[in-house]
Design a protein around this motif. Sequence first.
Motif, PDB file in Angstrom:
ATOM      1  N   SER A 133     -82.005  14.469  51.701  1.00 37.89           N
ATOM      2  CA  SER A 133     -80.850  15.134  51.103  1.00 37.89           C
ATOM      3  C   SER A 133     -80.364  16.347  51.874  1.00 37.89           C
ATOM      4  N   CYS A 134     -80.780  16.501  53.149  1.00 35.62           N
ATOM      5  CA  CYS A 134     -80.256  17.620  53.937  1.00 35.62           C
ATOM      6  C   CYS A 134     -78.770  17.393  54.204  1.00 35.62           C
ATOM      7  N   PRO A 135     -77.902  18.334  53.802  1.00 34.54           N
ATOM      8  CA  PRO A 135     -76.460  18.119  53.971  1.00 34.54           C
ATOM      9  C   PRO A 135     -75.950  18.524  55.343  1.00 34.54           C
ATOM     10  N   ASN A 136     -76.825  19.043  56.225  1.00 40.52           N
ATOM     11  CA  ASN A 136     -76.341  19.732  57.429  1.00 40.52           C
ATOM     12  C   ASN A 136     -76.673  19.056  58.742  1.00 40.52           C
ATOM     13  N   VAL A 137     -77.002  17.785  58.722  1.00 41.04           N
ATOM     14  CA  VAL A 137     -77.255  17.064  59.971  1.00 41.04           C
ATOM     15  C   VAL A 137     -76.398  15.804  59.993  1.00 41.04           C
ATOM     16  N   LYS A 138     -76.083  15.362  61.210  1.00 40.51           N
ATOM     17  CA  LYS A 138     -75.151  14.234  61.328  1.00 40.51           C
ATOM     18  C   LYS A 138     -75.809  12.913  60.944  1.00 40.51           C
ATOM     19  N   GLU A 139     -77.072  12.763  61.309  1.00 40.76           N
ATOM     20  CA  GLU A 139     -77.749  11.493  61.035  1.00 40.76           C
ATOM     21  C   GLU A 139     -78.926  11.703  60.086  1.00 40.76           C
ATOM     22  N   GLY A 140     -79.216  10.710  59.292  1.00 39.37           N
ATOM     23  CA  GLY A 140     -80.312  10.832  58.329  1.00 39.37           C
ATOM     24  C   GLY A 140     -79.890  11.782  57.217  1.00 39.37           C
ATOM     25  N   GLY A 141     -80.863  12.531  56.673  1.00 41.59           N
ATOM     26  CA  GLY A 141     -80.554  13.499  55.629  1.00 41.59           C
ATOM     27  C   GLY A 141     -79.765  12.867  54.503  1.00 41.59           C
ATOM     28  N   THR A 168     -89.969  12.750  46.415  1.00 39.45           N
ATOM     29  CA  THR A 168     -88.672  12.467  47.037  1.00 39.45           C
ATOM     30  C   THR A 168     -87.646  13.509  46.595  1.00 39.45           C
ATOM     31  N   LYS A 169     -87.023  14.170  47.589  1.00 42.26           N
ATOM     32  CA  LYS A 169     -86.043  15.225  47.283  1.00 42.26           C
ATOM     33  C   LYS A 169     -84.660  14.611  47.212  1.00 42.26           C
ATOM     34  N   LEU A 170     -84.119  14.556  45.999  1.00 39.70           N
ATOM     35  CA  LEU A 170     -82.870  13.825  45.762  1.00 39.70           C
ATOM     36  C   LEU A 170     -81.643  14.691  46.013  1.00 39.70           C
ATOM     37  N   SER A 171     -80.576  14.025  46.434  1.00 41.47           N
ATOM     38  CA  SER A 171     -79.301  14.674  46.705  1.00 41.47           C
ATOM     39  C   SER A 171     -78.433  14.698  45.454  1.00 41.47           C
ATOM     40  N   SER A 193     -88.081  15.897  43.672  1.00 40.22           N
ATOM     41  CA  SER A 193     -87.499  17.240  43.676  1.00 40.22           C
ATOM     42  C   SER A 193     -86.029  17.062  43.358  1.00 40.22           C
ATOM     43  N   VAL A 194     -85.536  17.788  42.354  1.00 43.65           N
ATOM     44  CA  VAL A 194     -84.147  17.646  41.906  1.00 43.65           C
ATOM     45  C   VAL A 194     -83.586  19.049  41.703  1.00 43.65           C
ATOM     46  N   ILE A 195     -82.714  19.558  42.552  1.00 45.33           N
ATOM     47  CA  ILE A 195     -81.889  18.901  43.562  1.00 45.33           C
ATOM     48  C   ILE A 195     -81.927  19.668  44.885  1.00 45.33           C
ATOM     49  N   ASN A 196     -81.448  19.061  45.946  1.00 45.62           N
ATOM     50  CA  ASN A 196     -81.125  19.784  47.182  1.00 45.62           C
ATOM     51  C   ASN A 196     -79.756  20.441  46.986  1.00 45.62           C
TER      52      ASN A 196
END
Length: 313
Positions: A133-141, A168-171, A193-196
Amino acid sequence: APKRDPLAVEFCGLQFATPLVLLSGCVGFGEEYTRVEGFSNRDAGAVCLKGTTGEPRLGNQPHRVFETPQGMLNAIGLQNPGVDRVVDEILPTLDFDETRFIANVSGSTIEEYIRVTERFNDSPIDAIEINISCPNVKEGGVAFGNDPDMSARVVEACRKVTGKPLITKLSPNQTDIAENARRCIEAGTDAFSVINTLMGMAVDAESREAVIGNNQGGLSGPAIKPIALLKVHQVYQVARPHAVPIIGQGGVASAADALEFIIAGASAVGVGTALFYDPLICKSINNGIRGYLQRHGLEHVEQLVGTLQLNVP
Ligand code: ORO
């Protein structure tokens, strides 16, 4: 038998001194916050380490953080020294007797998630948080975390290479978080983990420039608390029948905030953005929870989990 501490909780078989968890990205790799005068590891049940990838990453260009009304935007871009250095050089400096440490595994490909998870599996780390759920990378996340098929594939792949607890860290940036959670449970996650952070942007009207180097960032802090509470409630409906616990997080800055997440269905509560202005905030949150339990005649914080009373429309 000695009386059980009202705040001590078991999470995925791990003993947490309190339900509070220091969130990933807010305490580096645990080496700095422990130097804050007055801090005790016993104030938090666990510490999540900064998102870790297969290779070292320098992260995004500045600005990487920006304060907003009741919140903060960040676009760090998963800066980290790479999993080999984290395992070989940083983990040996951490006090695993006192604290539970959770690794945060990030990646651009399923293969990278597998490799990083395998490396942490072969380390003293207590649990592994899968960051889809990382919002700051182009791939994955978030590109993985917003797609239930990809989310399930990442979880399934990590599950195959570790017996350690998988969180699991959910978006929050997706259409149906409950359906995603259901798929991740099928794929073998032990917890959520809720939420990113929520994707956001800051604009400088004078210069007409995007403030954040990455143009967009992830919004955290009290501004997102009502959204986070709803997501915890929605995931809890799906997770409760499987006894899959939740670390509720999003804008927690007081005991009342933490209690709201617990009542909505969280077994543990993450503290993140608030640490930036008050590294000792866990002490007062713990004290406030203790006071609440006393006032309500409760013996243990676990008795509150998921006790939310919904209105019948
Ligand atoms: N920022 C976030 O808000 N969440 C993540 O998972 C990762 C980052 C980052 O490294 O930018």
